[in-house]
Design an enzyme around this catalytic site. Structure first.
Site, mmCIF file in Angstrom:
data_model
loop_
_atom_site.group_PDB
_atom_site.id
_atom_site.type_symbol
_atom_site.label_atom_id
_atom_site.label_comp_id
_atom_site.label_asym_id
_atom_site.label_seq_id
_atom_site.Cartn_x
_atom_site.Cartn_y
_atom_site.Cartn_z
ATOM 1 N N SER A 62 46.204 45.424 45.866
ATOM 2 C CA SER A 62 44.670 45.808 45.313
ATOM 3 C C SER A 62 43.831 44.440 45.196
ATOM 4 O O SER A 62 44.549 43.430 45.064
ATOM 5 C CB SER A 62 44.871 46.400 43.791
ATOM 6 O OG SER A 62 43.477 46.552 43.515
ATOM 7 N N ASN A 92 47.450 47.561 37.080
ATOM 8 C CA ASN A 92 48.867 47.838 37.664
ATOM 9 C C ASN A 92 49.884 46.899 36.980
ATOM 10 O O ASN A 92 50.827 47.153 36.606
ATOM 11 C CB ASN A 92 48.901 47.189 39.325
ATOM 12 C CG ASN A 92 47.941 48.569 40.127
ATOM 13 O OD1 ASN A 92 47.786 49.767 39.601
ATOM 14 N ND2 ASN A 92 47.733 47.957 41.238
ATOM 15 N N TYR A 98 51.123 40.121 58.965
ATOM 16 C CA TYR A 98 49.649 40.497 58.264
ATOM 17 C C TYR A 98 48.641 39.352 58.775
ATOM 18 O O TYR A 98 47.263 39.602 58.435
ATOM 19 C CB TYR A 98 49.915 40.200 56.778
ATOM 20 C CG TYR A 98 50.930 41.323 56.124
ATOM 21 C CD1 TYR A 98 51.476 42.308 56.684
ATOM 22 C CD2 TYR A 98 51.179 41.003 54.662
ATOM 23 C CE1 TYR A 98 52.253 43.232 56.352
ATOM 24 C CE2 TYR A 98 52.320 41.995 54.039
ATOM 25 C CZ TYR A 98 52.574 43.153 54.853
ATOM 26 O OH TYR A 98 53.735 43.926 54.277
#
Length: 287
Positions: free
Chosen positions: A243, A252, A62
């Site tokens: 998010s 969430n 990432y």
């Protein structure tokens, strides 16, 4: 009743994962961080921790381990109250430099240990995932990581690891949402005591917008995302949802307080498109 050849304790079966301990300690909803990098990643993780997240997920590929680490180190929340996961990159998986990969992740993040380290993809073409997992067990023994797991492994990969090293992975993070229930791999995971986590738990738009999801959300007064996350939790699966929005992060996380009925879960289960709709982990490589 057990016979002389049966064990009263199912966790004592050869090859079974010690994942029951993990299930008791891992926070039930995680924050995903891909594709955020730099200040965006750091700020998103800081906000999430402030909101109440205690489970943060990243990966070497990432490119944001440094930013995630700054957020973790910079928070007032004690380190032992946070559960931080990263993942093994393909080149180190193939070369066998597992300890070096873990140590470099720790250096980038500024941490003394990681709660979980996963083999990111099985990469079956190279046939190194058994050795890679054994390397993670050595890192766990050395105290560099607390738990050793995998990502994107199918049932046959889990079985081979368990048979080869005598211990199954503690967790398998897989692509999963109500349109991809992943029954075959989850059945093997249950058999071996492997906890299951879901990446892309909200799907790619098709799940969030599905009429059944929208209808249940309207009936219950929640968002479609909350209904889907509650579905995961009802299956005993740990969703990792990404998010950067504080509002959506809070929504969430609040899904952890929602309990769906058996009938609602069954309605969502029927959205399953089967294994062929999932990413092909036999050929997909991130090297």
């Amino acid at each position: 009743m057990t016979t002389e050849t049966e064990s009263a304790d199912p966790t004592s079966r050869p090859g079974r994962s010690p994942g029951t301990d993990l299930r008791a300690s891992i926070p039930s909803i995680g924050l995903g961080t891909w594709p955020l990098v730099g200040d965006d990643a750091e700020n998103a993780v800081r906000r999430a921790i402030d909101i109440g997240y205690r489970h943060i997920d990243t990966a070497t590929v990432y490119g944001n381990e440094d930013a995630v680490g700054r957020a973790v180190v910079g928070t007032d929340v004690p380190r032992d109250e946070l559960f931080v996961t990263s993942k093994l990159h393909g080149p180190e998986h193939i070369s066998g430099d597992i300890r070096g990969a873990v140590e470099r992740s720790l250096d980038r993040m500024g941490l003394d240990y990681l709660d979980m380290y996963l083999i990111h993809w099985p990469l079956p073409r190279f046939d190194r995932y058994v050795e890679a997992f054994d390397g993670l067990l050595q890192c766990r023994e050395a105290g560099l990581i607390r738990h050793a797991g995998v990502s994107n492994f199918l049932g046959k990969h889990l079985r081979r690891v368990a048979e080869s090293v005598g211990e199954a992975p503690e967790l398998d993070q897989i692509q999963m949402d109500p349109t991809l229930c992943r029954i075959p791999v989850r059945q093997v995971a249950d058999e071996l005591g492997v906890a299951v986590s879901a990446w892309s738990p909200l799907g790619r738009g098709d799940a969030l917008d599905h009429p059944v999801v929208v209808e249940i959300a309207a009936e219950r007064g929640y968002t479609p995302a909350q209904i889907i996350l509650a579905w995961h939790l009802g299956q005993g699966v740990i969703p990792v949802a990404r998010s950067a929005s504080p509002t959506r992060q809070a929504e969430n996380l609040a899904a952890g307080q929602i309990e769906l009925s058996a009938a609602e879960i069954a309605r969502l289960d029927r959205l399953d498109r089967g294994e062929s709709a999932a990413r092909d982990v036999e050929t997909e490589e991130h090297i």
